[in-house]
Design a protein around this motif. Structure first.
Motif, PDB file in Angstrom:
ATOM      1  N   ASP A   1      23.392  60.227  58.391  1.00 15.94           N
ATOM      2  CA  ASP A   1      23.808  61.132  59.468  1.00 15.94           C
ATOM      3  C   ASP A   1      23.701  62.590  59.028  1.00 15.94           C
ATOM      4  OD1 ASP A   1      24.308  59.010  61.160  1.00 15.94           O
ATOM      5  OD2 ASP A   1      26.435  58.875  60.640  1.00 15.94           O
ATOM      6  N   VAL A   2      24.093  62.861  57.783  1.00 13.46           N
ATOM      7  CA  VAL A   2      23.979  64.220  57.242  1.00 13.46           C
ATOM      8  C   VAL A   2      22.517  64.593  57.064  1.00 13.46           C
ATOM      9  CG1 VAL A   2      24.545  65.718  55.283  1.00 13.46           C
ATOM     10  CG2 VAL A   2      26.210  64.020  56.082  1.00 13.46           C
ATOM     11  N   PHE A   3      21.739  63.679  56.488  1.00 14.53           N
ATOM     12  CA  PHE A   3      20.323  63.949  56.227  1.00 14.53           C
ATOM     13  C   PHE A   3      19.551  64.229  57.518  1.00 14.53           C
ATOM     14  CE2 PHE A   3      20.344  61.161  52.130  1.00 14.53           C
ATOM     15  CZ  PHE A   3      21.002  62.172  51.457  1.00 14.53           C
ATOM     16  N   ARG A   4      19.828  63.440  58.555  1.00 14.13           N
ATOM     17  CA  ARG A   4      19.120  63.625  59.819  1.00 14.13           C
ATOM     18  C   ARG A   4      19.443  64.978  60.434  1.00 14.13           C
ATOM     19  NH1 ARG A   4      21.345  60.023  63.261  1.00 14.13           N
ATOM     20  NH2 ARG A   4      19.743  60.358  64.844  1.00 14.13           N
ATOM     21  N   GLU A   5      20.689  65.376  60.337  1.00 14.13           N
ATOM     22  CA  GLU A   5      21.097  66.653  60.921  1.00 14.13           C
ATOM     23  C   GLU A   5      20.439  67.825  60.206  1.00 14.13           C
ATOM     24  OE1 GLU A   5      25.202  69.158  61.929  1.00 14.13           O
ATOM     25  OE2 GLU A   5      25.291  67.025  61.400  1.00 14.13           O
ATOM     26  N   GLN A   6      20.315  67.734  58.878  1.00 12.10           N
ATOM     27  CA  GLN A   6      19.715  68.852  58.131  1.00 12.10           C
ATOM     28  C   GLN A   6      18.208  68.685  57.933  1.00 12.10           C
ATOM     29  OE1 GLN A   6      22.173  68.528  54.623  1.00 12.10           O
ATOM     30  NE2 GLN A   6      20.670  67.320  53.492  1.00 12.10           N
ATOM     31  N   TYR A   7      17.662  67.578  58.426  1.00 15.50           N
ATOM     32  CA  TYR A   7      16.237  67.295  58.385  1.00 15.50           C
ATOM     33  C   TYR A   7      15.694  67.278  56.950  1.00 15.50           C
ATOM     34  CZ  TYR A   7      11.497  66.886  60.233  1.00 15.50           C
ATOM     35  OH  TYR A   7      10.244  66.427  60.546  1.00 15.50           O
ATOM     36  N   SER A   8      16.450  66.640  56.068  1.00 20.29           N
ATOM     37  CA  SER A   8      16.006  66.462  54.685  1.00 20.29           C
ATOM     38  C   SER A   8      16.973  65.542  53.970  1.00 20.29           C
ATOM     39  CB  SER A   8      15.922  67.803  53.942  1.00 20.29           C
ATOM     40  OG  SER A   8      17.212  68.348  53.761  1.00 20.29           O
ATOM     41  N   GLY A   9      16.486  64.884  52.933  1.00 26.51           N
ATOM     42  CA  GLY A   9      17.342  64.037  52.125  1.00 26.51           C
ATOM     43  C   GLY A   9      16.543  63.041  51.320  1.00 26.51           C
ATOM     44  N   SER A  10      17.124  62.596  50.226  1.00 28.49           N
ATOM     45  CA  SER A  10      16.470  61.620  49.368  1.00 28.49           C
ATOM     46  C   SER A  10      17.470  60.535  48.980  1.00 28.49           C
ATOM     47  CB  SER A  10      15.922  62.294  48.108  1.00 28.49           C
ATOM     48  OG  SER A  10      15.331  61.341  47.248  1.00 28.49           O
ATOM     49  N   ILE A  11      17.045  59.291  49.118  1.00 33.35           N
ATOM     50  CA  ILE A  11      17.861  58.140  48.726  1.00 33.35           C
ATOM     51  C   ILE A  11      17.158  57.465  47.556  1.00 33.35           C
ATOM     52  CG2 ILE A  11      18.879  55.953  49.461  1.00 33.35           C
ATOM     53  CD1 ILE A  11      18.583  57.014  52.394  1.00 33.35           C
ATOM     54  N   ILE A  12      17.874  57.332  46.447  1.00 33.00           N
ATOM     55  CA  ILE A  12      17.331  56.668  45.262  1.00 33.00           C
ATOM     56  C   ILE A  12      18.155  55.419  45.015  1.00 33.00           C
ATOM     57  CG2 ILE A  12      16.851  56.856  42.801  1.00 33.00           C
ATOM     58  CD1 ILE A  12      17.245  60.092  44.505  1.00 33.00           C
ATOM     59  N   ASN A  13      17.512  54.261  45.119  1.00 38.30           N
ATOM     60  CA  ASN A  13      18.202  52.979  45.016  1.00 38.30           C
ATOM     61  C   ASN A  13      17.873  52.299  43.692  1.00 38.30           C
ATOM     62  OD1 ASN A  13      19.190  52.824  47.923  1.00 38.30           O
ATOM     63  ND2 ASN A  13      16.984  53.051  48.218  1.00 38.30           N
ATOM     64  N   MET A  14      18.880  51.756  43.046  1.00 38.88           N
ATOM     65  CA  MET A  14      18.652  51.032  41.805  1.00 38.88           C
ATOM     66  C   MET A  14      18.435  49.547  42.104  1.00 38.88           C
ATOM     67  SD  MET A  14      18.527  53.099  39.312  1.00 38.88           S
ATOM     68  CE  MET A  14      18.782  54.872  39.221  1.00 38.88           C
ATOM     69  N   THR A  15      17.201  49.106  41.882  1.00 40.02           N
ATOM     70  CA  THR A  15      16.893  47.692  41.986  1.00 40.02           C
ATOM     71  C   THR A  15      16.840  47.117  40.567  1.00 40.02           C
ATOM     72  OG1 THR A  15      15.361  46.069  42.928  1.00 40.02           O
ATOM     73  CG2 THR A  15      14.395  48.096  42.074  1.00 40.02           C
ATOM     74  N   SER A  16      16.197  45.990  40.371  1.00 35.91           N
ATOM     75  CA  SER A  16      16.129  45.382  39.046  1.00 35.91           C
ATOM     76  C   SER A  16      14.976  44.400  38.988  1.00 35.91           C
ATOM     77  CB  SER A  16      17.440  44.643  38.728  1.00 35.91           C
ATOM     78  OG  SER A  16      17.315  43.894  37.528  1.00 35.91           O
ATOM     79  N   THR A  17      14.383  44.275  37.809  1.00 36.97           N
ATOM     80  CA  THR A  17      13.358  43.245  37.641  1.00 36.97           C
ATOM     81  C   THR A  17      13.954  41.845  37.747  1.00 36.97           C
ATOM     82  OG1 THR A  17      13.573  43.369  35.227  1.00 36.97           O
ATOM     83  CG2 THR A  17      11.838  44.701  36.253  1.00 36.97           C
ATOM     84  N   SER A  18      15.277  41.738  37.660  1.00 33.01           N
ATOM     85  CA  SER A  18      15.910  40.440  37.920  1.00 33.01           C
ATOM     86  C   SER A  18      15.635  39.975  39.336  1.00 33.01           C
ATOM     87  CB  SER A  18      17.428  40.522  37.695  1.00 33.01           C
ATOM     88  OG  SER A  18      17.721  40.682  36.324  1.00 33.01           O
TER      89      SER A  18
ATOM     90  N   ALA B   1      14.551  59.713  38.278  1.00 35.75           N
ATOM     91  CA  ALA B   1      15.544  59.718  39.354  1.00 35.75           C
ATOM     92  C   ALA B   1      15.752  61.121  39.903  1.00 35.75           C
ATOM     93  CB  ALA B   1      16.866  59.137  38.855  1.00 35.75           C
ATOM     94  N   LEU B   2      15.848  62.103  39.014  1.00 34.32           N
ATOM     95  CA  LEU B   2      16.101  63.471  39.458  1.00 34.32           C
ATOM     96  C   LEU B   2      14.849  64.108  40.052  1.00 34.32           C
ATOM     97  CD1 LEU B   2      18.481  64.699  36.626  1.00 34.32           C
ATOM     98  CD2 LEU B   2      19.039  63.632  38.822  1.00 34.32           C
ATOM     99  N   TYR B   3      13.683  63.705  39.591  1.00 36.77           N
ATOM    100  CA  TYR B   3      12.453  64.150  40.251  1.00 36.77           C
ATOM    101  C   TYR B   3      12.436  63.671  41.702  1.00 36.77           C
ATOM    102  CZ  TYR B   3       7.616  64.226  41.778  1.00 36.77           C
ATOM    103  OH  TYR B   3       6.482  64.426  42.505  1.00 36.77           O
ATOM    104  N   LEU B   4      12.806  62.407  41.921  1.00 34.88           N
ATOM    105  CA  LEU B   4      12.813  61.856  43.276  1.00 34.88           C
ATOM    106  C   LEU B   4      13.841  62.556  44.160  1.00 34.88           C
ATOM    107  CD1 LEU B   4      12.446  58.044  42.463  1.00 34.88           C
ATOM    108  CD2 LEU B   4      10.698  59.565  43.411  1.00 34.88           C
ATOM    109  N   ALA B   5      14.859  63.134  43.550  1.00 33.66           N
ATOM    110  CA  ALA B   5      15.871  63.879  44.312  1.00 33.66           C
ATOM    111  C   ALA B   5      15.424  65.296  44.629  1.00 33.66           C
ATOM    112  CB  ALA B   5      17.180  63.925  43.533  1.00 33.66           C
ATOM    113  N   SER B   6      14.357  65.752  43.999  1.00 32.06           N
ATOM    114  CA  SER B   6      13.938  67.149  44.124  1.00 32.06           C
ATOM    115  C   SER B   6      12.918  67.332  45.247  1.00 32.06           C
ATOM    116  CB  SER B   6      13.324  67.627  42.805  1.00 32.06           C
ATOM    117  OG  SER B   6      12.021  67.083  42.635  1.00 32.06           O
ATOM    118  N   ASP B   7      12.694  68.596  45.606  1.00 32.84           N
ATOM    119  CA  ASP B   7      11.708  68.910  46.637  1.00 32.84           C
ATOM    120  C   ASP B   7      10.282  68.607  46.177  1.00 32.84           C
ATOM    121  OD1 ASP B   7      13.715  69.780  48.310  1.00 32.84           O
ATOM    122  OD2 ASP B   7      13.501  71.888  47.756  1.00 32.84           O
ATOM    123  N   ALA B   8      10.072  68.538  44.865  1.00 37.31           N
ATOM    124  CA  ALA B   8       8.730  68.254  44.347  1.00 37.31           C
ATOM    125  C   ALA B   8       8.248  66.863  44.759  1.00 37.31           C
ATOM    126  CB  ALA B   8       8.722  68.377  42.828  1.00 37.31           C
TER     127      ALA B   8
END
Length: 306
Positions: free
Chosen positions: A138-155, A232-239
């Motif tokens: 909801d916050v991301f849509r309002e500001q028209y930007s955002g990044s979600i980084i999810n931790m998965t696993s090879t398990s 993880a932090l690269y994925l959070a950045s504008d780059a």
């Protein structure tokens, strides 16, 4: 290369950030200039209450000159996720990224696994990732930007013994992440996954009941959580504005792009199609050479990390 000031003016929420990978991500985010919401429920891997380490992580970030606040809400509850997102916007005025890292383990072979242990792991990993991402969306849509980084696993992506609950949750997280990437792209919101290899509080509880598992754990001990932070932090950045819907893995100094399910071979029946006999006589023999073995993660990642 230094991470200093790469995330200046960004606000990042890291769940499960009191120890292990989450702690490393939160501290490195602070060093890179981000304001950090350090979420930690204050419970052990098996659920017993213990003193939350979130305040200690906040203190470490602040001592290094960064800005951070501690949060003790539960990711498995929608109201907890909403509260931590509200705390981010109240404290810092915005929210730019969430890292869904919170997790627990209840390992056990499938034929011994209880409903309670299956449910608990799904609630924290899969429901937790949904709850926090949904509140942040909801916050991301309002500001028209955002990044979600999810931790998965090879398990989940590959498989491991005695982790049916964790594997199901982590493969579910990968599918959830792709769906979020698709649904939120119109608002310039990105969603990606990382499968981390690192020694942490969670991996310290891996069952060691064979020479193979003992060797795997020995390798994990050599991989520190801080190695996960740069990606993880690269994925959070504008780059990373054009990176979304992907699944990565990080193992020490290696970064992998993981495959996603696609057809590998097909067989076709003319006329009226297949019947039981023709499936067994023609379809399965034609496909068998492309069957995947019952691998576990260590079989696929069989070389020493660099």
């Amino acid at each position: 290369m230094s991470n200093s000031d790469q995330l200046t003016e960004k606000v990042i929420l890291v769940t499960g950030a009191g120890a292990g990978i989450g702690r490393a991500l939160a501290i490195e985010a602070g060093r890179a200039g981000a304001s950090v919401v350090v979420n930690d429920l204050g419970a052990s891997l098996t659920g017993e209450a213990e003193t939350s380490a979130a305040d200690e992580v906040v203190s470490e970030i602040e001592k290094a000159g960064g800005r951070a606040v501690a949060n003790g809400d539960d990711v498995s509850k929608p109201e907890g996720a909403q509260a931590m997102v509200a705390q981010a916007t109240d404290a810092f005025g915005r929210l730019d990224a969430v890292i869904n890292n919170a997790g627990i383990l209840r390992d056990g072979f499938f034929h011994k696994m209880t409903y309670e242990n299956f449910d608990a792991v799904i609630k924290v990993h899969l429901y937790g990732s949904f709850n926090v991402s949904r509140a942040a969306a909801d916050v991301f849509r309002e500001q028209y930007s955002g990044s979600i980084i999810n931790m998965t696993s090879t398990s989940g992506l590959i498989g491991n013994l005695a982790q049916a609950n964790y594997s199901a949750a982590k493969l579910g997280v990968a599918a959830l992440s792709k769906s979020m990437a698709l649904d939120l792209q119109r608002w310039n919101v990105r969603s990606n996954c990382i499968a981390p290899f690192a020694w942490s509080r969670m991996t310290s509880s891996i069952k060691v009941d064979s020479p193979e598992q003992e060797a795997r754990v020995a390798k994990l001990r050599e991989m520190v959580p801080e190695k996960i932070a740069p990606l993880a932090l690269y994925l959070a950045s504008d780059a990373a504005e054009d990176v979304t819907g992907q699944i990565f893995a990080v193992r020490n100094n290696e970064i992998f792009l993981m495959s996603q399910p696609r057809p590998t071979r097909s067989v076709h029946a003319g006329g009226e199609g297949w019947d039981i006999e023709s499936v067994g006589a023609r379809a399965i023999p034609a496909l068998r050479s492309h069957f995947l073995p019952l691998d576990v993660s260590a079989d696929v990642f069989s070389w020493d990390p660099v």
